[in-house]
Design a protein around this motif. Structure first.
Motif, PDB file in Angstrom:
ATOM      1  N   TYR A 185      15.524  62.634   1.512  1.00 23.92           N
ATOM      2  CA  TYR A 185      14.229  63.247   1.830  1.00 23.92           C
ATOM      3  C   TYR A 185      14.429  64.433   2.779  1.00 23.92           C
ATOM      4  O   TYR A 185      13.850  65.512   2.590  1.00 23.92           O
ATOM      5  CB  TYR A 185      13.345  62.183   2.469  1.00 23.92           C
ATOM      6  N   LEU A 186      15.269  64.236   3.768  1.00 25.82           N
ATOM      7  CA  LEU A 186      15.543  65.293   4.739  1.00 25.82           C
ATOM      8  C   LEU A 186      16.187  66.499   4.053  1.00 25.82           C
ATOM      9  O   LEU A 186      15.819  67.660   4.317  1.00 25.82           O
ATOM     10  CB  LEU A 186      16.463  64.739   5.831  1.00 25.82           C
ATOM     11  N   TRP A 187      17.125  66.229   3.152  1.00 30.94           N
ATOM     12  CA  TRP A 187      17.794  67.326   2.451  1.00 30.94           C
ATOM     13  C   TRP A 187      16.845  68.040   1.496  1.00 30.94           C
ATOM     14  O   TRP A 187      16.925  69.269   1.324  1.00 30.94           O
ATOM     15  CB  TRP A 187      19.021  66.809   1.699  1.00 30.94           C
ATOM     16  N   ALA A 188      15.942  67.311   0.879  1.00 38.69           N
ATOM     17  CA  ALA A 188      14.956  67.947  -0.007  1.00 38.69           C
ATOM     18  C   ALA A 188      14.057  68.891   0.784  1.00 38.69           C
ATOM     19  O   ALA A 188      13.727  69.993   0.314  1.00 38.69           O
ATOM     20  CB  ALA A 188      14.128  66.878  -0.712  1.00 38.69           C
ATOM     21  N   LEU A 189      13.639  68.468   1.972  1.00 38.84           N
ATOM     22  CA  LEU A 189      12.833  69.332   2.841  1.00 38.84           C
ATOM     23  C   LEU A 189      13.618  70.596   3.218  1.00 38.84           C
ATOM     24  O   LEU A 189      13.066  71.697   3.284  1.00 38.84           O
ATOM     25  CB  LEU A 189      12.425  68.586   4.115  1.00 38.84           C
ATOM     26  N   LEU A 190      14.911  70.398   3.454  1.00 43.18           N
ATOM     27  CA  LEU A 190      15.777  71.512   3.849  1.00 43.18           C
ATOM     28  C   LEU A 190      15.971  72.485   2.675  1.00 43.18           C
ATOM     29  O   LEU A 190      15.870  73.711   2.839  1.00 43.18           O
ATOM     30  CB  LEU A 190      17.118  70.945   4.311  1.00 43.18           C
ATOM     31  N   GLU A 191      16.231  71.962   1.501  1.00 39.58           N
ATOM     32  CA  GLU A 191      16.481  72.796   0.326  1.00 39.58           C
ATOM     33  C   GLU A 191      15.252  73.601  -0.095  1.00 39.58           C
ATOM     34  O   GLU A 191      15.372  74.699  -0.651  1.00 39.58           O
ATOM     35  CB  GLU A 191      16.967  71.920  -0.841  1.00 39.58           C
ATOM     36  N   GLN A 192      14.077  73.059   0.182  1.00 42.62           N
ATOM     37  CA  GLN A 192      12.841  73.773  -0.174  1.00 42.62           C
ATOM     38  C   GLN A 192      12.325  74.640   0.975  1.00 42.62           C
ATOM     39  O   GLN A 192      11.197  75.110   0.952  1.00 42.62           O
ATOM     40  CB  GLN A 192      11.769  72.766  -0.611  1.00 42.62           C
ATOM     41  N   ASN A 193      13.168  74.814   1.994  1.00 40.86           N
ATOM     42  CA  ASN A 193      12.839  75.661   3.144  1.00 40.86           C
ATOM     43  C   ASN A 193      11.581  75.205   3.888  1.00 40.86           C
ATOM     44  O   ASN A 193      10.902  76.011   4.526  1.00 40.86           O
ATOM     45  CB  ASN A 193      12.674  77.119   2.701  1.00 40.86           C
ATOM     46  N   ILE A 194      11.275  73.907   3.806  1.00 37.33           N
ATOM     47  CA  ILE A 194      10.143  73.352   4.561  1.00 37.33           C
ATOM     48  C   ILE A 194      10.552  73.180   6.025  1.00 37.33           C
ATOM     49  O   ILE A 194       9.736  73.321   6.933  1.00 37.33           O
ATOM     50  CB  ILE A 194       9.685  72.019   3.936  1.00 37.33           C
ATOM     51  N   CYS A 203      22.018  57.688  10.322  1.00 41.42           N
ATOM     52  CA  CYS A 203      21.645  56.280  10.521  1.00 41.42           C
ATOM     53  C   CYS A 203      20.300  56.030   9.853  1.00 41.42           C
ATOM     54  O   CYS A 203      19.391  56.866   9.938  1.00 41.42           O
ATOM     55  CB  CYS A 203      21.515  55.947  12.007  1.00 41.42           C
ATOM     56  N   GLN A 204      20.159  54.888   9.223  1.00 42.37           N
ATOM     57  CA  GLN A 204      18.903  54.558   8.551  1.00 42.37           C
ATOM     58  C   GLN A 204      18.549  53.100   8.769  1.00 42.37           C
ATOM     59  O   GLN A 204      19.429  52.239   8.762  1.00 42.37           O
ATOM     60  CB  GLN A 204      19.016  54.842   7.049  1.00 42.37           C
ATOM     61  N   GLU A 205      17.264  52.817   8.970  1.00 42.85           N
ATOM     62  CA  GLU A 205      16.811  51.430   9.019  1.00 42.85           C
ATOM     63  C   GLU A 205      16.844  50.850   7.617  1.00 42.85           C
ATOM     64  O   GLU A 205      16.714  51.578   6.626  1.00 42.85           O
ATOM     65  CB  GLU A 205      15.396  51.350   9.595  1.00 42.85           C
ATOM     66  N   GLY A 206      16.998  49.526   7.538  1.00 42.86           N
ATOM     67  CA  GLY A 206      17.144  48.880   6.241  1.00 42.86           C
ATOM     68  C   GLY A 206      15.985  49.116   5.302  1.00 42.86           C
ATOM     69  O   GLY A 206      16.162  49.384   4.111  1.00 42.86           O
ATOM     70  N   GLU A 207      14.772  49.008   5.832  1.00 41.65           N
ATOM     71  CA  GLU A 207      13.579  49.203   5.007  1.00 41.65           C
ATOM     72  C   GLU A 207      12.946  50.536   5.379  1.00 41.65           C
ATOM     73  O   GLU A 207      12.052  50.614   6.211  1.00 41.65           O
ATOM     74  CB  GLU A 207      12.592  48.055   5.217  1.00 41.65           C
ATOM     75  N   SER A 208      13.424  51.610   4.750  1.00 45.25           N
ATOM     76  CA  SER A 208      12.940  52.947   5.102  1.00 45.25           C
ATOM     77  C   SER A 208      11.658  53.270   4.353  1.00 45.25           C
ATOM     78  O   SER A 208      11.551  53.070   3.147  1.00 45.25           O
ATOM     79  CB  SER A 208      14.003  53.988   4.769  1.00 45.25           C
ATOM     80  N   SER A 209      10.659  53.774   5.091  1.00 51.48           N
ATOM     81  CA  SER A 209       9.403  54.209   4.469  1.00 51.48           C
ATOM     82  C   SER A 209       9.193  55.709   4.670  1.00 51.48           C
ATOM     83  O   SER A 209       8.128  56.224   4.371  1.00 51.48           O
ATOM     84  CB  SER A 209       8.232  53.440   5.083  1.00 51.48           C
ATOM     85  N   LEU A 210      10.220  56.393   5.164  1.00 44.75           N
ATOM     86  CA  LEU A 210      10.175  57.833   5.453  1.00 44.75           C
ATOM     87  C   LEU A 210       9.269  58.168   6.629  1.00 44.75           C
ATOM     88  O   LEU A 210       9.140  59.323   7.010  1.00 44.75           O
ATOM     89  CB  LEU A 210       9.743  58.647   4.217  1.00 44.75           C
ATOM     90  N   SER A 211       8.653  57.162   7.223  1.00 45.12           N
ATOM     91  CA  SER A 211       7.727  57.415   8.326  1.00 45.12           C
ATOM     92  C   SER A 211       8.465  57.916   9.563  1.00 45.12           C
ATOM     93  O   SER A 211       7.907  58.671  10.357  1.00 45.12           O
ATOM     94  CB  SER A 211       6.941  56.150   8.668  1.00 45.12           C
ATOM     95  N   ARG A 212       9.726  57.516   9.731  1.00 44.65           N
ATOM     96  CA  ARG A 212      10.480  57.974  10.906  1.00 44.65           C
ATOM     97  C   ARG A 212      10.610  59.492  10.884  1.00 44.65           C
ATOM     98  O   ARG A 212      10.376  60.162  11.899  1.00 44.65           O
ATOM     99  CB  ARG A 212      11.871  57.339  10.933  1.00 44.65           C
ATOM    100  N   ILE A 213      10.980  60.038   9.730  1.00 47.80           N
ATOM    101  CA  ILE A 213      11.131  61.486   9.630  1.00 47.80           C
ATOM    102  C   ILE A 213       9.785  62.176   9.786  1.00 47.80           C
ATOM    103  O   ILE A 213       9.674  63.205  10.466  1.00 47.80           O
ATOM    104  CB  ILE A 213      11.788  61.868   8.283  1.00 47.80           C
ATOM    105  N   ASN A 214       8.747  61.612   9.213  1.00 47.03           N
ATOM    106  CA  ASN A 214       7.414  62.213   9.334  1.00 47.03           C
ATOM    107  C   ASN A 214       6.945  62.245  10.787  1.00 47.03           C
ATOM    108  O   ASN A 214       6.230  63.157  11.200  1.00 47.03           O
ATOM    109  CB  ASN A 214       6.411  61.470   8.463  1.00 47.03           C
ATOM    110  N   ASP A 215       7.342  61.245  11.575  1.00 50.31           N
ATOM    111  CA  ASP A 215       6.996  61.249  12.997  1.00 50.31           C
ATOM    112  C   ASP A 215       7.626  62.448  13.699  1.00 50.31           C
ATOM    113  O   ASP A 215       7.000  63.093  14.545  1.00 50.31           O
ATOM    114  CB  ASP A 215       7.471  59.951  13.670  1.00 50.31           C
ATOM    115  N   TYR A 216       8.887  62.739  13.347  1.00 50.78           N
ATOM    116  CA  TYR A 216       9.545  63.905  13.946  1.00 50.78           C
ATOM    117  C   TYR A 216       8.933  65.208  13.443  1.00 50.78           C
ATOM    118  O   TYR A 216       8.808  66.179  14.195  1.00 50.78           O
ATOM    119  CB  TYR A 216      11.047  63.885  13.647  1.00 50.78           C
ATOM    120  N   LEU A 217       8.546  65.243  12.174  1.00 50.54           N
ATOM    121  CA  LEU A 217       7.931  66.455  11.620  1.00 50.54           C
ATOM    122  C   LEU A 217       6.625  66.772  12.342  1.00 50.54           C
ATOM    123  O   LEU A 217       6.250  67.940  12.474  1.00 50.54           O
ATOM    124  CB  LEU A 217       7.673  66.279  10.116  1.00 50.54           C
ATOM    125  N   ARG A 218       5.956  65.732  12.810  1.00 53.91           N
ATOM    126  CA  ARG A 218       4.724  65.948  13.575  1.00 53.91           C
ATOM    127  C   ARG A 218       5.015  66.738  14.844  1.00 53.91           C
ATOM    128  O   ARG A 218       4.250  67.635  15.211  1.00 53.91           O
ATOM    129  CB  ARG A 218       4.081  64.599  13.914  1.00 53.91           C
TER     130      ARG A 218
END
Length: 398
Positions: free
Chosen positions: A107-116, A66-81
């Motif tokens: 963005y999530l898959w890129a983090l996953l592929e780079q083992n972050i 699920c994604q909000e219409g205007e994604s700024s990637l901040s949602r994922i960064n909040d979880y990464l915190r």
């Protein structure tokens, strides 16, 4: 499949997608209204409205993301915190991802592929984002939607069954409504309002936590992500402090150029302030035009849940309230207002399309002052308003 949420609700749409084992995307757009909790310097309350949208991606009747219409990637960064992930993608990589259809997912898959992050963390983040998005969608009663079949997002980390989410979140939405009018939206920001009372009433450790999170910059939704809790759990935790007025919940002031602003002069001379609570925009506009032409200050509110909080700030001299509204019946609104000393004696006139004896009895039982059947003429409205507002207005304003 497309339509209006007045005709079919989100729950039914999701059930159709699940039963039909559909693959594709659901797009939902809704009108989101909110207000600042404080008066501006010119003595006006600012009301804002904007469109908000969401995308839900499906594979064979199950949710991928699920994604909000205007994604700024901040949602994922909040979880990464929460997971204490410090490493991020390079700015160039992020810029490249922003051009994709589902930038958050990429963005999530890129983090996953780079083992972050690990697959488990990625899965937990997706679960959290699906949960919060469905919470917002299942809370909607108005808006538009389009479902179109399309190739699924690829690759897929996992898929999530719809039914368990819907069952759990529908119960949470019902519990959330019980927190009104003290807590209205996940986007509200907690702010400490009575530090002295906090220190004298609570343990030092609890006060320290509240001071850390209630900074006026962190929304309830962000707080839920930082703590890896659902929004209802967070809201229930702070509810007692909001009730005691030790914490205040405010909205962030936006400077979005698309924001629509209306100002009401609080110092002008007029016959009185009348608030109309009716989910039908046309009714509110009609009543406004009739009353304003006669010197009244008329304010139309279409969301009954928001209206419960707004009337405490607007301090109207009379309230017109529709009975049949999707989120909260007018009877419930009237009964809730009558529990407050501020509205115990205020004239409350119920509006309805029905003209039955039982409706009138029920309106009286919840404390309604009078009853006006739609459609009504200008004269009928003005006579009824004048009957109750003129005798009390000067005393109330003195």
């Amino acid at each position: 499949m497309q339509g209006n949420l007045n005709e079919i609700d989100i729950c039914s749409i999701l059930q159709l997608i699940e039963l039909g084992q559909r693959t594709g995307q659901l797009w939902v757009e809704a009108h989101n209204s909110y207000h600042s909790n404080k008066l501006d310097g010119d003595g006006a309350i600012r009301y804002h409205s904007k469109q908000k949208s969401w995308f839900v991606f499906f594979l064979n009747g199950e949710i991928i993301y699920c994604q909000e219409g205007e994604s700024s990637l901040s949602r994922i960064n909040d979880y990464l915190r929460y997971y204490r992930v410090e490493t991020r993608l390079a700015d160039q990589q992020v810029a490249e991802l922003s051009s994709t259809d589902a930038s958050e997912y990429a963005y999530l898959w890129a983090l996953l592929e780079q083992n972050i992050i690990t697959p488990k963390i990625a899965g937990n983040i997706i679960h959290g984002l699906v949960h919060e998005t469905l919470f917002d969608l299942l809370s909607l009663h108005q808006g538009n939607f389009i479902f179109y079949q399309d190739a699924p997002l690829a690759p897929q980390l996992n898929t999530l069954e719809i039914a368990p989410f819907v069952t759990k979140i529908r119960k949470q939405v019902q519990e959330w409504k019980q927190l009104y009018p003290h807590i209205q939206s996940p986007e509200q920001l907690p702010v400490l309002s009575d530090k002295a009372q906090l220190h004298s009433s609570l343990p030092a450790a609890t006060v320290s936590k509240l001071q850390h999170w209630a900074d006026g910059k962190t929304s309830l939704r962000q707080l839920a992500r930082y703590l890896n809790r659902d929004i209802l759990t967070v809201a229930k935790a702070i509810y007692p402090y909001v009730q005691q007025s030790w914490l205040q919940l405010v909205y962030s002031v936006t400077t979005n150029p698309d924001t629509h602003t209306e100002n009401w002069d609080l110092e002008g001379k007029y016959k009185g302030r009348i608030v109309c609570i009716d989910d039908a925009i046309a009714i509110g506009e009609t009543i406004n035009s009739i009353l304003k032409a006669q010197g009244y200050e008329a304010i139309a509110l279409t969301n009954p849940l928001e209206a419960l909080n707004l009337v405490f700030q607007l301090k109207p001299d009379l309230i017109l309230c529709d009975i049949a509204m999707p989120e909260l019946e007018g009877y419930e609104v009237c009964a809730m207002l009558r529990h407050s000393t501020a509205f115990r004696l205020l004239p409350i006139i119920m509006l309805t399309g029905k003209d039955g004896f039982l409706d009138r009895v029920k309106a009286r039982m919840v404390g309604a002052t009078d009853y006006l059947t739609k459609p009504f003429t200008d004269t009928e409205l003005l006579m009824l308003v004048g009957k109750y507002i003129n005798k009390d207005f000067h005393e109330n304003r003195a």
